[in-house]
Design a protein around this motif. Structure first.
Motif, PDB file in Angstrom:
ATOM      1  N   ARG A 325       0.818  -1.220   0.000  1.00 11.36           N
ATOM      2  CA  ARG A 325       0.000   0.000   0.000  1.00 11.36           C
ATOM      3  C   ARG A 325       0.848   1.265   0.000  1.00 11.36           C
ATOM      4  N   ARG A 326       2.139   1.084   0.182  1.00  9.60           N
ATOM      5  CA  ARG A 326       3.011   2.241   0.402  1.00  9.60           C
ATOM      6  C   ARG A 326       2.952   3.206  -0.784  1.00  9.60           C
ATOM      7  N   PHE A 327       3.030   2.673  -1.984  1.00  9.79           N
ATOM      8  CA  PHE A 327       3.026   3.560  -3.140  1.00  9.79           C
ATOM      9  C   PHE A 327       1.671   4.260  -3.273  1.00  9.79           C
ATOM     10  N   LEU A 328       0.599   3.512  -2.960  1.00  6.16           N
ATOM     11  CA  LEU A 328      -0.738   4.117  -3.043  1.00  6.16           C
ATOM     12  C   LEU A 328      -0.862   5.314  -2.110  1.00  6.16           C
ATOM     13  N   VAL A 329      -0.325   5.137  -0.896  1.00  2.92           N
ATOM     14  CA  VAL A 329      -0.404   6.241   0.072  1.00  2.92           C
ATOM     15  C   VAL A 329       0.422   7.421  -0.439  1.00  2.92           C
ATOM     16  N   LEU A 330       1.591   7.119  -0.970  1.00  4.05           N
ATOM     17  CA  LEU A 330       2.432   8.206  -1.503  1.00  4.05           C
ATOM     18  C   LEU A 330       1.692   8.919  -2.636  1.00  4.05           C
ATOM     19  N   TYR A 331       1.101   8.119  -3.514  1.00  8.54           N
ATOM     20  CA  TYR A 331       0.377   8.682  -4.655  1.00  8.54           C
ATOM     21  C   TYR A 331      -0.738   9.619  -4.173  1.00  8.54           C
ATOM     22  N   ALA A 332      -1.529   9.120  -3.201  1.00  7.41           N
ATOM     23  CA  ALA A 332      -2.652   9.935  -2.688  1.00  7.41           C
ATOM     24  C   ALA A 332      -2.119  11.216  -2.048  1.00  7.41           C
ATOM     25  N   PHE A 333      -1.035  11.066  -1.307  1.00  7.65           N
ATOM     26  CA  PHE A 333      -0.441  12.215  -0.618  1.00  7.65           C
ATOM     27  C   PHE A 333       0.021  13.264  -1.635  1.00  7.65           C
ATOM     28  N   LEU A 334       0.732  12.787  -2.661  1.00  6.24           N
ATOM     29  CA  LEU A 334       1.300  13.725  -3.638  1.00  6.24           C
ATOM     30  C   LEU A 334       0.210  14.369  -4.495  1.00  6.24           C
ATOM     31  N   LYS A 335      -0.815  13.591  -4.768  1.00  9.09           N
ATOM     32  CA  LYS A 335      -1.921  14.143  -5.568  1.00  9.09           C
ATOM     33  C   LYS A 335      -2.563  15.306  -4.798  1.00  9.09           C
ATOM     34  N   LYS A 336      -2.730  15.071  -3.511  1.00  9.24           N
ATOM     35  CA  LYS A 336      -3.319  16.132  -2.678  1.00  9.24           C
ATOM     36  C   LYS A 336      -2.354  17.321  -2.581  1.00  9.24           C
ATOM     37  N   ALA A 337      -1.083  16.989  -2.445  1.00  7.92           N
ATOM     38  CA  ALA A 337      -0.079  18.070  -2.367  1.00  7.92           C
ATOM     39  C   ALA A 337      -0.123  18.928  -3.626  1.00  7.92           C
ATOM     40  N   LEU A 338      -0.276  18.259  -4.760  1.00  4.63           N
ATOM     41  CA  LEU A 338      -0.338  19.004  -6.029  1.00  4.63           C
ATOM     42  C   LEU A 338      -1.560  19.909  -6.064  1.00  4.63           C
ATOM     43  N   SER A 339      -2.714  19.336  -5.644  1.00  7.94           N
ATOM     44  CA  SER A 339      -3.939  20.138  -5.735  1.00  7.94           C
ATOM     45  C   SER A 339      -3.898  21.283  -4.729  1.00  7.94           C
ATOM     46  N   GLU A 340      -3.203  21.105  -3.612  1.00 10.79           N
ATOM     47  CA  GLU A 340      -3.124  22.186  -2.619  1.00 10.79           C
ATOM     48  C   GLU A 340      -1.950  23.126  -2.859  1.00 10.79           C
ATOM     49  N   LYS A 341      -1.199  22.847  -3.922  1.00  8.37           N
ATOM     50  CA  LYS A 341      -0.033  23.658  -4.282  1.00  8.37           C
ATOM     51  C   LYS A 341       0.962  23.773  -3.122  1.00  8.37           C
ATOM     52  N   THR A 342       1.324  22.631  -2.561  1.00  3.42           N
ATOM     53  CA  THR A 342       2.343  22.634  -1.506  1.00  3.42           C
ATOM     54  C   THR A 342       3.673  22.178  -2.094  1.00  3.42           C
ATOM     55  N   LYS A 343       4.717  22.358  -1.289  1.00  6.98           N
ATOM     56  CA  LYS A 343       6.062  21.999  -1.737  1.00  6.98           C
ATOM     57  C   LYS A 343       6.521  20.803  -0.901  1.00  6.98           C
ATOM     58  N   VAL A 344       6.864  19.722  -1.566  1.00  9.53           N
ATOM     59  CA  VAL A 344       7.129  18.462  -0.849  1.00  9.53           C
ATOM     60  C   VAL A 344       8.462  17.868  -1.285  1.00  9.53           C
ATOM     61  N   MET A 345       9.227  17.365  -0.323  1.00 12.85           N
ATOM     62  CA  MET A 345      10.435  16.584  -0.664  1.00 12.85           C
ATOM     63  C   MET A 345      10.214  15.153  -0.189  1.00 12.85           C
ATOM     64  N   VAL A 346      10.474  14.185  -1.071  1.00 10.99           N
ATOM     65  CA  VAL A 346      10.299  12.777  -0.699  1.00 10.99           C
ATOM     66  C   VAL A 346      11.670  12.099  -0.738  1.00 10.99           C
ATOM     67  N   PHE A 347      12.061  11.503   0.387  1.00  8.10           N
ATOM     68  CA  PHE A 347      13.371  10.851   0.463  1.00  8.10           C
ATOM     69  C   PHE A 347      13.261   9.340   0.227  1.00  8.10           C
ATOM     70  N   PHE A 348      14.160   8.849  -0.625  1.00  2.74           N
ATOM     71  CA  PHE A 348      14.261   7.409  -0.893  1.00  2.74           C
ATOM     72  C   PHE A 348      15.666   6.953  -0.509  1.00  2.74           C
ATOM     73  N   SER A 349      15.829   5.613  -0.408  1.00  2.00           N
ATOM     74  CA  SER A 349      17.133   5.147   0.070  1.00  2.00           C
ATOM     75  C   SER A 349      18.151   4.944  -1.050  1.00  2.00           C
ATOM     76  N   SER A 350      17.704   4.872  -2.309  1.00  2.00           N
ATOM     77  CA  SER A 350      18.698   4.631  -3.361  1.00  2.00           C
ATOM     78  C   SER A 350      18.398   5.454  -4.610  1.00  2.00           C
ATOM     79  N   CYS A 351      19.444   5.637  -5.433  1.00  2.00           N
ATOM     80  CA  CYS A 351      19.285   6.385  -6.685  1.00  2.00           C
ATOM     81  C   CYS A 351      18.264   5.685  -7.572  1.00  2.00           C
ATOM     82  N   ASN A 352      18.358   4.343  -7.646  1.00  3.23           N
ATOM     83  CA  ASN A 352      17.448   3.609  -8.530  1.00  3.23           C
ATOM     84  C   ASN A 352      15.998   3.787  -8.114  1.00  3.23           C
TER      85      ASN A 352
END
Ligand SMILES: Nc1ncnc2c1ncn2[C@@H]1O[C@H](COP(=O)(O)OP(=O)(O)OP(=O)(O)O)[C@@H](O)[C@H]1O
Length: 517
Positions: A325-352
């Motif tokens: 479900r992790r990607f789904l939650v991220l997707y929902a979060f980012l979609k909302k962030a886009l619609s609310e015009k917020t600025k978000v940084m998402v950290f991942f553990s690897s370049c790939n």
């Protein structure tokens, strides 16, 4: 501590008229792709028409941005945040620096500035630590620039101040703050960083760069190979993010740099946001024996008496999400962030992982930038400045963007993959709620099996601003699946597909190849 509610944020007015902390005043104005930037008159003489026009264009843009920022900042009043009641106008500094600080719209010093600028101006070696976003850059740059101004350094004296930064982006950002501070000075300024043509940098070094911002590897390269690089008159060595510099396999390079640099009459300054044993080791390497250090070194620990390692304006929380479900939650979060015009940084553990998620999200029309170590330097830099200037948007990144970067108005830090260490957590979340009265939120995604991490979190609970780790309960079960459960219908039974068996049941006549990683 308030757990973060994923959907509780009220929509922001699209014009983003909220008060912007004074932070933006030192923002990098514009990305210029030349390897070494000089602020001095000596650089403008030989410049061709195109460069001149570009410079003029950049200056115009800088002025526009600055006046916009000034309006947002409400003329730099002292807020209730990180500022002290001490004024820049009371500092014994030159009019040139004072005027530049006024232009940058700063009036009051932050605590780290108030406590470290006086000993630095007296020429002491200083080892300082203060939370992320507390204004360390000005704290070390102002005394260094004043030092060269007092000594009337000119290009023929070569390099008088070296500022070492662990990442290229941080070096460029520090260079840009120095550029604003030195706008009325005659001393020269430049940077040398990896990923950029060595020869071009060498030519600039030959002209004489008084304040040089560098990454360790590239600095050593020039010290060893560039004959015209003059650093015998070095008066001050500043190491920003000292603990990180030792981590990134820079230890050997740092030893060699110390061997080559003049020690006599040189001031040495270490700054960091997190104190680790590595910094202690570094101090040994830099300042000599314990006795010697006790005699000469001034230690400034702004937050030593504090129990929290992160700033007041930061709201933090975590949520436990199963992997499917992790990607789904991220997707929902980012979609909302886009619609609310917020600025978000998402950290991942690897370049790939950054690359994969950036491609996937952009494909499904969640527009985002990405920064990681596998990008070419010019891509990294231009993406960084695009996100820097953006009013809203999404940046996917690795830890390469965790340290020191001063990106204005970041609303959310999402840690899709948890950090390896507590201090990585502190630096990642430090990209929001920066400067005076800065506010922001950070959310950590955890897999159920990663819950053990909370034992670590608990052991540093005070640093994370809670006595008990908060928990965000996400009701991820859809009503349909609840209904199915009630009826005890397991869809996995028919085809065997489920979270633990994503390829389905394999019958005896099935010739498909299954590979699991
Ligand atoms: N005296 C001041 N008044 C108001 N704002 C300030 C002052 N000094 C610095 N700032 C702002 O605070 C923000 C953070 O400053 P800076 O980048 O120097 O923090 P830092 O302590 O180096 O953070 P990090 O540890 O993450 O590198 C910047 O946007 C800067 O413009």
């Amino acid at each position: 501590m308030h757990p973060i509610k994923l959907c509780a944020r009220s929509p922001r007015p699209s014009s983003k008229k909220r008060k912007r902390p004074a932070a933006a005043a030192a923002t990098p104005p514009e990305y210029e792709p030349e390897p070494v930037h000089d602020t001095s008159a000596c650089n403008s003489e030989g410049e061709d028409n195109a460069t001149g026009k570009r410079r003029e264009h950049n200056n115009k843009k800088m002025e526009e941005e600055k006046s916009k920022r000034k309006k947002k900042q409400g003329e730099g009043k002292k807020g209730s945040g990180i500022l002290t009641d001490k004024l820049f106008s009371d500092l014994p500094i030159s009019d040139l620096t004072a005027n530049a600080i006024r232009d940058m719209n700063y009036t009051h010093l932050t605590e780290i500035q108030a406590r470290s600028i006086p000993p630095l101006m007296l020429g002491s070696d200083v080892m300082a630590s203060a939370k992320t976003g507390s204004g360390k850059t000005l704290a070390f740059l102002i005394p260094a620039i004043e030092l060269l101004c007092r000594l009337r350094f000119s290009p023929r004296n070569g390099t008088g101040v070296i500022v070492l930064c662990p990442t290229r982006e941080l070096a460029i950002q520090t260079h840009n703050v120095a550029k604003e501070l030195m706008r009325y000075h005659s001393q020269t300024l430049g940077y040398v960083i990896g990923g950029i043509d060595l020869r071009g940098e060498a030519e600039q070094l030959a002209k004489g760069i008084n304040v040089l911002v560098a990454t360790p590897g590239r600095l050593l390269d020039h010290m060893q190979k560039t004959k015209s690089f003059k650093y015998e008159c070095l008066k001050c060595l500043i190491i920003d993010e000292a603990d990180r510099i030792l981590e990134q396999n820079f230890e050997e390079q740092m030893k060699q740099i110390f061997k080559l640099l003049p020690r006599q009459g040189r001031q040495t300054v270490l700054f960091s946001a997190t104190q680790t044993e590595k910094v202690e080791d570094f101090a040994k390497l830099t300042f000599g024996s314990k006795e010697e250090r006790q005699r000469t070194l001034v230690y400034v620990g702004v937050d030593d008496h504090e129990s929290k390692a992160t700033v007041e304006g930061l709201k933090q929380g975590y949520c436990v999400i199963p992997s499917e479900r992790r990607f789904l939650v991220l997707y929902a979060f980012l979609k909302k962030a886009l619609s609310e015009k917020t600025k978000v940084m998402v950290f991942f553990s690897s370049c790939n992982s950054v690359k994969f998620h950036a491609q996937l999200l952009n494909f499904i029309q969640i527009e985002c930038y990405d920064i990681h170590g596998q990008l070419k330097q010019h891509q990294r830099t231009s993406t960084f400045f695009k996100f820097h200037k953006a009013e809203h948007g999404i940046l996917l990144c690795t830890n390469v963007a965790a340290r020191g970067l001063d990106i204005p108005d970041v609303d959310y830090i999402v840690q899709y993959d948890p950090p390896d260490e507590t201090k990585d957590y502190i630096h990642r979340v430090g990209r929001t709620a920066r400067g005076d009265n800065g506010k922001g939120s950070a959310i950590l995604f955890l897999l159920p099996k990663e819950l053990q991490l909370l034992i670590h979190l608990k052991s540093v609970a005070a640093s994370f601003c809670f006595s008990e780790p908060p928990k965000v309960n996400l009701d991820l079960e859809s009503s349909a699946s609840k209904h199915r459960k009630k009826r005890n219908v397991n869809t996995g039974r028919r085809h065997g597909i489920g979270p633990s068996n994503p390829y389905g049941r394999k019958g005896s006549d099935d010739r498909r190849q299954f590979a699991r990683f």
